[in-house]
Design an enzyme around this catalytic site. Structure first.
Site, short mmCIF file in Angstrom:
data_model
loop_
_atom_site.label_atom_id
_atom_site.label_comp_id
_atom_site.label_asym_id
_atom_site.label_seq_id
_atom_site.Cartn_x
_atom_site.Cartn_y
_atom_site.Cartn_z
N ALA A 149 1.04 -1.37 0.10
CA ALA A 149 0.01 -0.12 0.03
C ALA A 149 0.73 1.33 -0.03
O ALA A 149 2.06 1.34 0.40
CB ALA A 149 -1.10 -0.12 1.22
N ALA B 182 0.70 5.81 0.35
CA ALA B 182 -0.29 6.85 0.73
C ALA B 182 0.60 8.37 0.69
O ALA B 182 1.48 8.17 -0.21
CB ALA B 182 -0.80 6.59 2.40
N GLY C 47 4.01 7.74 3.20
CA GLY C 47 4.69 6.82 3.48
C GLY C 47 4.01 5.59 2.65
O GLY C 47 2.78 5.79 2.09
N GLN C 48 4.78 4.39 2.54
CA GLN C 48 4.29 3.15 1.88
C GLN C 48 4.44 2.16 3.14
O GLN C 48 5.41 2.04 3.68
CB GLN C 48 4.93 3.05 0.83
N ASP D 235 -8.58 11.51 10.00
CA ASP D 235 -8.15 11.16 8.71
C ASP D 235 -8.96 10.11 8.22
O ASP D 235 -8.82 8.95 7.72
CB ASP D 235 -6.52 10.65 8.49
#
Length: 483
Positions: free
Chosen positions: A152, A154, A157-158, A303
């Site tokens: 994933a 975003a 970051g990943q 979020d």
């Protein structure tokens, strides 16, 4: 000796000054580059529509609508590609756009949804470098197994899949190198933000708003703070029947790396294909999580976008990403309690108005009738003013957003968002939009009465009954009543 020391100090000071100037110049160039990229995005969109204006004018009926859809799709592709590559604050704006406006066509929404949980990743070498710097070992030594391909990605970051040396499957979030500088550059482009806020809310303390946004967003850059936030939520919801929060692996977490238990499940796009009953159950759990966290844990995970949930059926949801969390004191929470109690339970409009004024949401002595004020605010409370099943539609979610930015309302010149509650507005801008995507139906008032500290009604749904058992067990375990 003193002259030599003074010369050395002066030289050190001069060197530090030069480094500071270079850093500021570098930061300024980065801000300029990102600003130009954002302006280029807007300019390309404007040019695209301007060049097609004659065709739009000449087309009629379905042909005109199809042309508009094609142009919107081209613009969405440009937005997804540009903001996905830029990451940071600007990408977060793109994430919001992907699920707030019900006027977008399905193709446009699908294109923008790429920003929710799938954006261009960094290279395996870059990710490994960050892990090595933060944990002191390369990932293939820090972990028993390490997948160099992210599962994933975003805004900052990943996430990589890994296995610890003691056999635990984990998710490792690695921050993009340079993202701190990029976000700082975005946040420093405040002149446009200030102008926009001054237009949308003339009475707003814009500097306080910008300061609060800066504080909350910059907190996201320190994964140690995110890890602590997640520990708080995980501890609070331990054993909950439908709410899951992955546990943090402390020894494998640092400033730019955070490791937690690996969770799997369906993404939001898949949930949207499930039965309406399943969508309703998932929506109820999300609603309970948001407001139980606010009223009981005094914390709001700010979020609420589709990439931060995993769905398991039967209303079970795993909640991810705790970088943007606001913790509330009793004093900060009290006005929110007064407002909902006065309007929805006591049905006392004058008391509701006073509560808004005391909290700073409304200018004192505004030359408006209380009826006009209540009418303006009613859309935000519509779900919980009556105890009856209601469906959160995309149209309702968009009505909430439109009212939030309604400059034509006479109330607009006198409303404000106090600094403490800036992040809380994501309920209006994000949560309801997300639930509207699910066309979720429930008796939201009955669920709210279970959670409201001034009511504490008995369970109204099967999830509520299971939650009541969890609350009783948790109170017994801790030896004291839950909030």
């Amino acid at each position: 000796m003193r002259k030599a020391l003074a010369a050395a100090v002066a030289a050190a000071g001069a060197t530090a000054a030069v480094l500071l100037i270079r850093r500021r110049r570098g930061h300024g160039r980065l801000r300029l580059r990102r600003g130009i990229a954002a302006l280029g995005l807007a300019a390309r969109g404007g040019a695209r529509y301007a060049s097609n204006a004659p065709r739009l004018f000449a087309a009629a009926g379905e042909n005109r609508q199809q042309l508009r859809n094609d142009l919107a799709l081209q613009t969405a592709e440009d937005v997804a590609d540009t903001l996905g590559a830029m990451k940071g604050v600007l990408m977060k704006l793109g994430q919001m756009a992907s699920y707030v406006d019900d006027g977008l066509s399905p193709a446009v929404r699908r294109t923008l949804s790429r920003l929710q949980d799938s954006v261009p990743p960094m290279s395996p070498e870059l990710a490994a470098g960050v892990v090595t710097e933060e944990l002191g070992l390369p990932p293939d030594r820090a972990f028993a197994r390490w997948d160099p391909e992210p599962i994933a990605a975003a805004s900052i970051g990943q996430v990589h899949r890994a296995m610890t040396h003691d056999g635990r499957a984990v998710a490792v979030k690695v921050q993009y190198p340079g993202i701190a500088e990029s976000m700082a550059a975005d946040l420093d482009n405040v002149s446009l933000l200030r102008r926009m806020l001054k237009v949308t809310a003339p009475s707003q303390d814009v500097d306080a708003l910008v300061a609060e946004l800066r504080d909350r967003v910059l907190e996201e850059l320190d994964y140690r703070q995110e890890a602590e936030n997640q520990r708080v939520f995980a501890a609070y919801y331990a054993g909950h029947p439908t709410i899951g929060v992955p546990a943090i692996v402390d020894e494998l977490s640092a400033r730019r790396v955070v490791t937690s238990e690996l969770s799997t499940g369906a993404r939001f796009a898949e949930l949207a294909t499930w039965s309406q009953e399943e969508r309703d159950l998932a929506a109820e759990t999300i609603y309970r999580f948001v407001f139980r966290s606010l009223y009981d844990a005094h914390a709001f995970n700010g979020d609420p976008h589709p990439g931060n949930y995993l769905f398991h059926g039967g209303g079970r949801v795993t909640f991810l990403d705790y970088g943007l969390v606001k913790h509330f004191t009793d004093v900060e929470l009290e006005p929110l309690i007064h407002m909902v109690r006065d309007l929805c339970v006591a049905n006392d409009p004058e008391a509701f108005r006073r509560a808004m004024e005391e909290a700073g949401f409304l200018v004192r002595g505004a030359p408006l009738s209380t009826g006009v004020i209540v009418d303006h605010m009613a859309v935000f409370y519509q779900l919980v003013r009556k105890s009856t099943p209601l469906t959160i539609t995309p149209e309702y979610a968009s009505a909430v957003v439109r009212r939030f930015f309604d400059l034509r309302s006479p109330v607009a010149a006198y409303v404000a968002i106090p600094r403490s509650y800036v992040i809380l507005q994501r309920i209006n801008l994000g949560l309801f939009a997300l639930l509207g995507e699910l066309n979720a139906t429930a008796n939201w008032r009955a669920i709210a009465e279970e959670i409201w500290p001034f009511v504490r009604a008995p369970a109204s749904t099967p999830i509520g009954e299971a939650e009541a058992i969890w609350r009783a067990e948790r109170a017994g375990t801790t030896g004291k009543a839950m909030r």
